[in-house]
Scaffold this motif. Structure first.
Motif, mmCIF file in Angstrom:
data_model
loop_
_atom_site.group_PDB
_atom_site.id
_atom_site.type_symbol
_atom_site.label_atom_id
_atom_site.label_comp_id
_atom_site.label_asym_id
_atom_site.label_seq_id
_atom_site.Cartn_x
_atom_site.Cartn_y
_atom_site.Cartn_z
ATOM 1 N N ARG A 98 41.378 60.654 -86.756
ATOM 2 C CA ARG A 98 41.828 59.359 -87.633
ATOM 3 C C ARG A 98 43.299 59.793 -88.418
ATOM 4 O O ARG A 98 43.358 61.245 -88.800
ATOM 5 N N ALA B 232 34.225 59.406 -94.081
ATOM 6 C CA ALA B 232 34.156 57.744 -94.136
ATOM 7 C C ALA B 232 33.570 57.332 -95.544
ATOM 8 O O ALA B 232 32.521 57.447 -95.075
ATOM 9 N N GLU C 135 32.376 53.987 -95.949
ATOM 10 C CA GLU C 135 31.086 53.700 -95.217
ATOM 11 C C GLU C 135 30.145 54.259 -95.156
ATOM 12 O O GLU C 135 28.935 53.390 -95.024
ATOM 13 N N ARG C 136 29.551 55.125 -95.081
ATOM 14 C CA ARG C 136 28.453 56.260 -95.017
ATOM 15 C C ARG C 136 28.347 57.363 -96.126
ATOM 16 O O ARG C 136 27.158 57.293 -95.934
ATOM 17 N N ALA D 165 28.838 62.005 -93.585
ATOM 18 C CA ALA D 165 30.017 61.278 -93.258
ATOM 19 C C ALA D 165 30.941 61.393 -93.724
ATOM 20 O O ALA D 165 32.195 61.424 -93.985
ATOM 21 N N THR D 166 31.006 62.677 -93.242
ATOM 22 C CA THR D 166 32.349 63.883 -93.582
ATOM 23 C C THR D 166 31.923 64.462 -91.458
ATOM 24 O O THR D 166 31.520 64.989 -91.597
ATOM 25 N N ASP D 167 34.071 64.595 -91.622
ATOM 26 C CA ASP D 167 33.940 64.715 -90.099
ATOM 27 C C ASP D 167 34.965 65.690 -89.973
ATOM 28 O O ASP D 167 36.394 65.767 -90.514
#
Length: 540
Positions: A140, A172, A174-175, A222-224
């Motif tokens: 992203r 993210a 949303e997560r 939630a972290t990528d």
């Protein structure tokens, strides 16, 4: 059809471009054997040799465009390539630079092993890189951090290829469960790059070093960080331990950070050699490697795991963490009778590292792996995902014949919450539990439930409990409890409103309130403990 989205035999096509100098450096690789072995063993992989690929990024871009491949693996003879120029060429070819895998075959194979051994090892490393590249799902805009290179070549200046891109972590929203009190990533980041603003976790890219600590610390995934999703790690390790040739066995995983990789490069520069079964896995930093990963390597078939220490780039916090995590894994193996020397922390100083690689190889590689054949993919399900930590340890305990293993350790990835008689089922601990290990459930009956597989031993439940000495938290890994999953710690029926019959609060809480109001007028006590909030106005 867009050539970069086309699939061959159901597999995303991967181009493997090898610097032709790999075939002549200090004996070099048998490049024909590398090409034929890869194209035979790995579906939809196409290998091509490029003259001077390390110094001519424009040739890489042209080769990618000609191949029509969806992703790329570069096998280079040295690490000092011009990243800005390469990234520009890759973007022109329609590839995301963050999804390209670069393998230093010079330091990891050519300059440290015989021609035959180096050729075998190169095939495995390239197969692993291709597996990870194939599972790259894209980055992203939040994952991109543009950088000016330290040095700019004349070619880059004339072509305006001035920026290289570094992958950084992204959250993210949303997560993310920051609104539920989760703060795991904040505590994991050693550079204060993460902060809580307006109920959301924000990343300061100028502070982020892409260490990855927040990625493996997040209980909600939630972290990528591009290159380090659970699927990419699983693909890489699966190929590292399972790709042909079979002669390269038994295999051991050598975990190195960017600075640990420099120690291996220094060894290669001296002409020293170490056992070819040590297969490197470069990670952004040691701080991102949880103990479940180290044990998952063994569960997936590694004979041993070596972690090259780092006191320079990873920081004191990460070093302390990895020391504790390695010791925890050794403690698990010691109590389960599984040879604790299978997981070892290695020194970073090159000469000491060389001795340790040989010594540890003698101890580990002579002992049969814990797992003779890698388990089916569904056995532990995403073994490198945070949600799979418990399944990995339980499965390993069963393989070791120790399903009842329970140990206390300061570096245990799990915590165990115990509740005393003073619990009123107020739910304060559950509200503070960001990972969701504690929950207040039930309608007709209140129940405080606990899932040890989700507990990170963060301690926020202890701080939130209003009743002194009621909650206790231990850093404990208990395989039987992990196997059972969520269980009720305390139960209590709800007190019911005498007017409408609706729930007021759990009975233990009402009893606690009654004790606190013992000196108040009886009517006050009656209104508070016998009527719900909607009916109290009518009762007064």
């Amino acid at each position: 059809m867009n050539p970069h989205t086309a699939r061959c035999d159901g597999h995303l096509p991967v181009a493997v471009l090898l610097c032709a100098h790999l075939g002549d450096a200090n004996g070099g690789l048998d490049l024909r054997a590398v090409r034929e072995g890869l194209e035979t063993a790995v579906p939809s992989v196409h290998v091509r040799l490029l003259d001077d690929a390390c110094r001519q990024p424009n040739r890489v871009g042209a080769a990618v465009r000609a191949s029509g491949a969806a992703t790329l693996v570069l096998g280079l003879c040295r690490r000092g390539y011009a990243a800005a120029e390469l990234h520009a060429e890759l973007r022109k070819a329609g590839l995301d630079p963050l999804g390209v895998e670069v393998v230093d075959l010079g330091a990891y194979a050519v300059r440290v092993h015989s021609r035959e051994e180096a050729t075998r090892k190169a095939r495995v490393l390239l197969a692993a890189a291709a597996a990870r590249a194939r599972t790259f799902a894209g980055a992203r805009p939040e994952n991109l951090k543009p950088l000016l290179p330290k040095a700019v070549s004349r070619r880059a200046l004339l072509s305006l290829s001035l920026l290289e891109y570094q992958a950084v972590a992204a959250v993210a929203v949303e997560r993310c469960h920051a609104e539920d009190g989760c703060r795991e990533c904040l505590g994991a980041c050693p550079y204060q790059a993460l902060s809580l603003e307006d109920g959301e976790i924000r990343l300061d890219k100028s502070r982020c070093t892409s260490c990855g600590s927040c990625v493996t610390a997040c209980p909600h995934e939630a972290t990528d960080l591009p290159g380090w999703t659970a699927a990419q790690v699983e693909a890489y390790v699966g190929a590292l331990l399972g790709a042909p040739p079979a002669e390269l066995a038994p295999r051991a995983v050598l975990v190195v950070c960017r600075h640990g990789a420099a120690a291996l490069q220094a060894l290669a520069g001296t002409g020293a050699s170490y056992p070819v079964q040590w297969l490197p896995m470069e990670v952004p930093s040691l701080g991102m490697v949880p103990p479940a990963w180290l044990l998952a390597f063994l569960h997936l078939g590694a004979a041993g795991v070596g972690v090259v220490s780092c006191t320079q780039g990873c920081g004191a916090t990460s070093v302390t963490r990895i020391e504790g995590r390695v010791d925890f894994c050794r403690d698990v193996l010691r109590h389960a009778g599984g040879h604790p020397e299978r997981v070892v922390l290695l020194p970073e100083e090159p000469s000491a590292l060389l001795r340790a690689l040989w010594t540890t190889a003698v101890e580990v590689l002579q002992v049969p792996p814990l797992v003779q054949a890698p388990p089916a993919a569904t056995a532990t399900g995403d073994p490198f995902a945070h949600r799979s930590r418990a399944r990995v340890l339980v499965a390993l305990g069963e393989r070791l014949g120790a399903p009842s293993l329970a140990i206390d350790h300061l570096a245990s990835p799990f915590g165990l919450v115990q509740v005393g008689a003073g619990c009123t089922l107020c739910g304060g601990c559950a509200a503070a539990c960001g990972p969701g290990a504690l929950r207040l459930e039930g309608d007709g009956e209140a129940a405080l439930t606990f899932d040890p597989a989700l507990c990170t031993a963060c301690g926020r439940c202890i701080a939130a409990c209003p009743e002194p000495d009621t909650l206790a938290l231990h850093r404990r890994t208990d395989l039987p409890l992990l196997s059972r999953g969520r269980e009720a710690l305390v139960r209590g029926r709800y007190g019911r409103c005498v007017a409408c019959g609706g729930p007021i609060a759990p009975q233990p809480m009402l009893e606690r309130v009654a004790r606190l109001l013992a000196g108040e007028p009886p009517r006050t006590l009656q209104v508070v403990t016998r009527y719900c909030s909607s009916c109290r106005g009518l009762a007064q």
